[in-house]
Structure formats: structure tokens, C-alpha cells
Scaffold this active site. Structure first.
Site, mmCIF file in Angstrom:
data_model
loop_
_atom_site.group_PDB
_atom_site.id
_atom_site.type_symbol
_atom_site.label_atom_id
_atom_site.label_comp_id
_atom_site.label_asym_id
_atom_site.label_seq_id
_atom_site.Cartn_x
_atom_site.Cartn_y
_atom_site.Cartn_z
ATOM 1 N N GLY A 1 0.804 -1.212 0.000
ATOM 2 C CA GLY A 1 0.000 0.000 0.000
ATOM 3 C C GLY A 1 0.836 1.260 0.000
ATOM 4 O O GLY A 1 0.634 2.170 -0.824
ATOM 5 N N ASP B 1 9.930 -6.313 -4.735
ATOM 6 C CA ASP B 1 8.890 -6.853 -3.852
ATOM 7 C C ASP B 1 8.841 -8.360 -4.026
ATOM 8 O O ASP B 1 9.175 -8.889 -5.093
ATOM 9 C CB ASP B 1 7.521 -6.246 -4.159
ATOM 10 C CG ASP B 1 6.569 -6.312 -2.970
ATOM 11 O OD1 ASP B 1 6.210 -7.434 -2.569
ATOM 12 O OD2 ASP B 1 6.195 -5.251 -2.442
ATOM 13 N N ALA C 1 6.062 -9.852 -4.144
ATOM 14 C CA ALA C 1 4.907 -10.001 -5.029
ATOM 15 C C ALA C 1 5.150 -9.214 -6.309
ATOM 16 O O ALA C 1 5.827 -8.178 -6.295
ATOM 17 C CB ALA C 1 3.639 -9.491 -4.340
ATOM 18 N N ASP D 1 12.414 -12.441 -2.768
ATOM 19 C CA ASP D 1 12.237 -12.420 -1.323
ATOM 20 C C ASP D 1 13.447 -11.753 -0.666
ATOM 21 O O ASP D 1 14.563 -11.820 -1.194
ATOM 22 C CB ASP D 1 12.072 -13.863 -0.815
ATOM 23 C CG ASP D 1 11.682 -13.921 0.638
ATOM 24 O OD1 ASP D 1 12.586 -13.910 1.500
ATOM 25 O OD2 ASP D 1 10.468 -13.979 0.926
ATOM 26 N N LEU D 2 13.228 -11.123 0.484
ATOM 27 C CA LEU D 2 14.342 -10.526 1.221
ATOM 28 C C LEU D 2 15.344 -11.567 1.696
ATOM 29 O O LEU D 2 16.468 -11.220 2.066
ATOM 30 C CB LEU D 2 13.818 -9.731 2.416
ATOM 31 C CG LEU D 2 13.076 -8.428 2.095
ATOM 32 C CD1 LEU D 2 12.428 -7.873 3.355
ATOM 33 C CD2 LEU D 2 14.005 -7.395 1.474
ATOM 34 N N TYR E 1 5.707 -7.485 15.680
ATOM 35 C CA TYR E 1 5.913 -6.527 14.585
ATOM 36 C C TYR E 1 6.624 -5.275 15.109
ATOM 37 O O TYR E 1 7.632 -4.826 14.546
ATOM 38 C CB TYR E 1 4.572 -6.165 13.952
ATOM 39 C CG TYR E 1 4.645 -4.954 13.055
ATOM 40 C CD1 TYR E 1 5.281 -5.024 11.820
ATOM 41 C CD2 TYR E 1 4.099 -3.734 13.451
ATOM 42 C CE1 TYR E 1 5.365 -3.908 10.999
ATOM 43 C CE2 TYR E 1 4.172 -2.617 12.629
ATOM 44 C CZ TYR E 1 4.806 -2.712 11.408
ATOM 45 O OH TYR E 1 4.904 -1.609 10.605
#
Length: 269
Positions: A15, A35, A37, A49-50, A138
Site C-alpha cells: 500500500g 517486492d 509479489a 524475497d528478502l 511486529y
């Protein structure tokens, strides 16, 4: 530092990433998108992916700076947070170190101080140096990210601005958000300031608009050259009519982190 031109934007499909993809080029940046995605409408975006350190290092190579938005943005099991937000952020900083990138803008969060009570009207605003009180795994991961940024500045000379983002959406959707909202336009202004300010070392700033109901001190953000132009107050009457004023006896309203302090924890399975 000279104004960076090519900026790696991680989390580009999310977002906030989507909002910044639309706004930051107006400041003269060429964005390289990353990203896990696919980024719709962006065939040149890097999908990885990271945890893929080779792909991450290739993505970092040749950029002037990094805006790191990628990772899990809500509460999840510790194992998932560990892989995406903790190990992933470490991998990013290692890639930056290996490729000689000297400036990172790290998307930290208000959930680093989620168990902090908001100031009462007329009280002193929450300072940036207040004790961190993460409200979730988080929030804990974002606290780790700030410490990691400090380490990489002290040890490797990589400068970071850690932005404790409130809520960056087109408009606020709750009464709590009236105090922590950052308009997309102000978000772009703050990221631009964080990319271009001189001598930031590791600087932590609160990320929000200049809201009438503001909870935290924006002075460190302003010291970078950030000049917020928006205020959530234009949405206040509508939201208060729908939801009512904040209730200090409600734990969700009595802490900066909102519902993050009351939602059932997600333990590892």
C-alpha cells in the site's frame, strides 16, 4: 549529500509502496522496484524475497539510496516476523554495505512505542527519545531495525533515517488515526527530506502530517527539512460522528498502538 537519483524502493507492491511509486518520481527520482509479489504494471520490477541475498545484492547494486518498506506490516508469528522483518532487514543492510550504498530510509513504526499512552490535550508531545515500548512482535522487529541502523552507521558509516510511520493512507479512517495520520503527499515530502538531508548519521523521526490532534513531536523530522502541509482535522467531524470521541478507559484508545495492544497475540505454531 548530493540529491540521490536512483532509489531502490522495497515493498513496492504494498500500500505505501504503491503510493510512493506514484509520488516520488515528481521529486526527480528514478525508482528501482523490489517486492516479493509482482508489481502490477511494472514489468521491470524485481520479484524476489528478502531472504534471497543474491537477488537483493543485485537490486542494490548501483543505486544511490534505498527506501526500505518491505516486510510484514501487521502482527504475525515470531517465526514469520523473524524471517521477513528481522533477517530481511539485516540482509538489506548487508547488501547496502557490500555495494557501497550510503543512505537508507527505514520504515519504522509507531508500534515501536505502542504501549506509550498518548498525551492529553495541552500536554507535551511525545518526544522521539522516549523509551521504546513495542506492542507486538511486529513492533519489536521495527525496534530491532532502528538498532540495526544505528550499528551500521557506527560500524560501517551507512546513514539511515528511521521513520516511525503513523498511518499513511489517502484519508484517516478512525478517530485514533486523526492523531497519527500522514497524508501520502506529506509521506513523499518526508521521504524526500530523509533522502537529501545532510549529515543525518542515524536519525529517528516521527512520520505524520501536522495534525491538530498530533500526539508526537515532529521537530527531528522538521530538522531534515520536512515541511508537512496537511492536517487530518478536516475529517474529524465525520469520523467523530460515526465512532465517537476516544475513550481513555478503552485500552485501544489509551495507548499509541491502538488495537495492536488488545488483539490476541499470534504465537508461533
Amino acid at each position: 549529500m548530493p540529491a540521490p537519483r536512483t532509489v531502490l524502493l522495497t515493498g513496492a507492491a504494498g500500500g505505501l509502496g504503491t503510493l510512493m511509486r506514484g509520488l516520488l518520481p515528481a521529486y526527480g527520482y528514478e525508482l528501482r522496484l523490489f517486492d516479493v509479489a509482482p508489481v502490477q504494471g511494472e514489468p521491470d520490477a524485481i520479484t524476489a524475497d528478502l531472504g534471497d541475498r543474491e537477488a537483493l545484492r543485485a537490486a542494490v547494486r548501483g543505486v544511490d539510496a534505498i527506501i526500505h518498506l518491505a516486510g510484514i506490516s501487521l502482527e504475525a508469528s515470531f517465526d514469520k516476523i523473524l524471517r521477513a522483518n528481522i533477517e530481511g532487514t539485516y540482509n538489506l543492510y548487508e547488501a547496502a554495505r557490500e555495494e557501497g550504498v550510503r543512505r537508507v530510509v527505514f520504515a519504522s513504526s509507531n508500534h515501536v512505542i505502542g504501549y506509550t499512552p498518548p498525551p492529553a490535550p495541552g500536554d507535551v508531545l511525545i518526544p522521539i527519545g522516549i523509551t521504546r515500548r513495542p506492542d507486538t512482535f511486529y513492533g519489536l522487529s521495527k525496534s530491532f531495525g532502528e538498532d540495526l541502523a544505528q550499528l551500521y552507521w557506527d560500524r560501517h558509516g551507512i546513514e539511515t533515517v528511521s521513520v516511525r510511520i503513523g498511518s499513511c493512507f489517502a484519508r484517516p479512517s478512525s478517530v485514533r488515526m486523526l492523531s497519527v495520520w500522514m497524508s501520502p503527499g506529506d509521506g513523499a515530502r518526508l521521504f524526500h527530506a530523509a533522502l537529501t538531508a545532510e549529515g543525518v548519521g542515524h536519525t529517528v523521526v516521527h512520520g505524520s502530517s501536522d495534525n491538530t490532534r498530533l500526539w508526537w513531536d515532529l521537530s527531528t523530522a522538521r530538522s531534515l527539512g520536512y515541511e508537512p502541509q496537511d492536517d487530518s482535522e478536516s475529517y474529524a467531524a465525520e469520523l467523530i460522528a460515526e465512532h465517537g470521541e476516544l475513550d481513555p478507559d478503552n485500552p485501544e484508545h489509551a495507548h499509541v498502538g491502538g488495537h495492536f495492544v488488545t488483539d490476541p497475540p499470534i504465537w508461533p505454531r
